[in-house]
Each structure stands twice: as structure tokens, then as C-alpha cells.
Enzyme design. Structure first.
Site, PDB file in Angstrom:
ATOM      1  N   ASN A 189      10.432  10.565   5.719  1.00 43.66           N
ATOM      2  CA  ASN A 189       9.026  10.624   5.257  1.00 43.66           C
ATOM      3  C   ASN A 189       7.727   9.741   6.086  1.00 43.66           C
ATOM      4  OD1 ASN A 189       9.254  12.092   2.721  1.00 43.66           O
ATOM      5  ND2 ASN A 189      10.466  10.444   1.842  1.00 43.66           N
TER       6      ASN A 189
ATOM      7  N   TYR B 257       0.920   2.339   3.345  1.00 40.58           N
ATOM      8  CA  TYR B 257       1.602   2.344   4.657  1.00 40.58           C
ATOM      9  C   TYR B 257       0.451   2.474   5.888  1.00 40.58           C
ATOM     10  CZ  TYR B 257       5.768   3.468   2.136  1.00 40.58           C
ATOM     11  OH  TYR B 257       7.002   3.429   1.204  1.00 40.58           O
TER      12      TYR B 257
ATOM     13  N   LEU C 268       7.049  -1.109   7.430  1.00 40.20           N
ATOM     14  CA  LEU C 268       5.637  -1.048   7.569  1.00 40.20           C
ATOM     15  C   LEU C 268       5.019  -2.072   6.512  1.00 40.20           C
ATOM     16  CD1 LEU C 268       5.438   2.605   8.338  1.00 40.20           C
ATOM     17  CD2 LEU C 268       4.092   1.001   9.748  1.00 40.20           C
TER      18      LEU C 268
ATOM     19  N   ARG D   5       7.258  -5.141  -3.420  1.00 38.16           N
ATOM     20  CA  ARG D   5       7.335  -4.052  -4.030  1.00 38.16           C
ATOM     21  C   ARG D   5       8.125  -3.869  -4.945  1.00 38.16           C
ATOM     22  NH1 ARG D   5       6.926   0.510   0.320  1.00 38.16           N
ATOM     23  NH2 ARG D   5       6.343   1.880  -1.653  1.00 38.16           N
TER      24      ARG D   5
END
Ligand code: DQA
Length: 154
Positions: free
Chosen positions: A12, A24, A102, A108
Site C-alpha cells: 500500500n 501518511y 511514516l 495508533r
């Protein structure tokens, strides 16, 4: 002639720039590639920059690094959190490894807090967007020049 640093990008990451830009960033993978190559050039190093959505291809490239690269900078994308095959390949490669993300994976979801890459990595850079690739090149330049980032080993 010094071998290149392999900068390997997983699934991805070809969609950078359009994929969840709030996480990102707006830079494309081509932009990131340019800044990576240009930082390496200023340090007198070559870069072999690649991306694949396939776990097996990443494993093949890591195997190739054993003979073909002076070090591996790896953003394994989601395979970071799932792939024992990538960890085994990194251990077999016997090259210095820097793990790169990144985003700051620790801010998260919990499933991103575990990495199969980290046990094989000298260090981890995350949370600095495309700039992280330049930071990783700088750190790898010190490692391949055998400068004492080793002191931080723990
Ligand atoms: C990523 C973080 C991973 O958790 C995610 O699956 C990615 C990208 C990053 O660069 O922030 O695909 O590696």
C-alpha cells in the site's frame, strides 16, 4: 565500490499521497524516493529503492540484500505486524537493518504496536513522514561507516 542501501517498501505504500493523507501525508512514493536518493547522494551512498505489495517479493529482496546491499531500510507496511517470514529473512540477511514507518505507530491502534521487524533492527524511526527516510539514510551512513551508533545498543 560500496554496495547500495536497499530501501524496501511494503504493501500500500505505492498509494502514498492519496492514501489516508491525514496519517501518511501528501507526498507520493516518488517524492519520498527523490528525497531518499538525494540525501544518500550527499553522503556518497547509493540507494536501491523498491516497493512491493507482495510478502514473497519482499522476502526475495531481503535475501538479495545479503550479497547485494550494505544495509536494509525497511518500511514493511502492515507486514511489520504480521510477518514471521520477513523477520526470518532479515535475520538470514546478516545486514544492518533500520525499521521505518511514516506514521507514529505507537499513537495508533494496539495491533500496530507489535513489530516482527524490530527484533532484527538496529533501530526504529517512526512518526516523521517522508523525512524519516532521510533520517534513516543518515543513521545507515553511520552504521556502514562503523561510527559508534553501536554505543546505543541495548
Ligand atoms: C506504516 C505503518 C503500518 O502500520 C501500516 O500498515 C502501513 C504504513 C507507516 O509507514 O506508517 O502500511 O508502515
Amino acid at each position: 565500490m560500496v554496495k547500495p542501501i536497499f530501501v524496501l517498501n511494503g504493501p500500500n505504500l505505492n498509494l502514498l499521497g492519496v492514501r489516508e493523507p491525514s496519517i501518511y501525508g501528501a507526498e507520493t512514493l516518488a517524492d519520498v524516493r527523490r528525497r531518499t536518493e538525494s540525501r544518500a547522494r550527499t553522503l556518497g551512498l547509493g540507494v536501491d529503492f523498491r516497493q512491493s505489495n507482495s510478502e514473497g517479493e519482499l522476502v526475495n529482496w531481503i535475501q538479495e540484500a545479503r550479497e547485494g546491499a550494505c544495509g536494509i531500510i525497511l518500511n514493511a507496511g502492515a507486514y511489520t505486524h504480521t510477518s514471521v517470514a520477513i523477520l526470518d529473512a532479515l535475520n538470514a540477511a546478516e545486514r544492518p537493518v533500520i525499521e521505518l514507518h511514516l506514521s507514529n505507530v505507537f499513537r495508533r491502534e494496539a495491533f500496530r504496536h507489535h513489530s516482527y521487524v524490530s527484533p532484527a533492527a538496529q533501530g526504529v524511526i517512526c512518526g516523521f513522514g517522508g523525512k524519516g527516510y532521510e533520517l534513516a539514510i543518515e543513521a545507515m551512513a553511520d552504521i556502514v561507516a562503523d561510527k559508534p551508533v553501536k554505543a546505543a545498543k541495548g
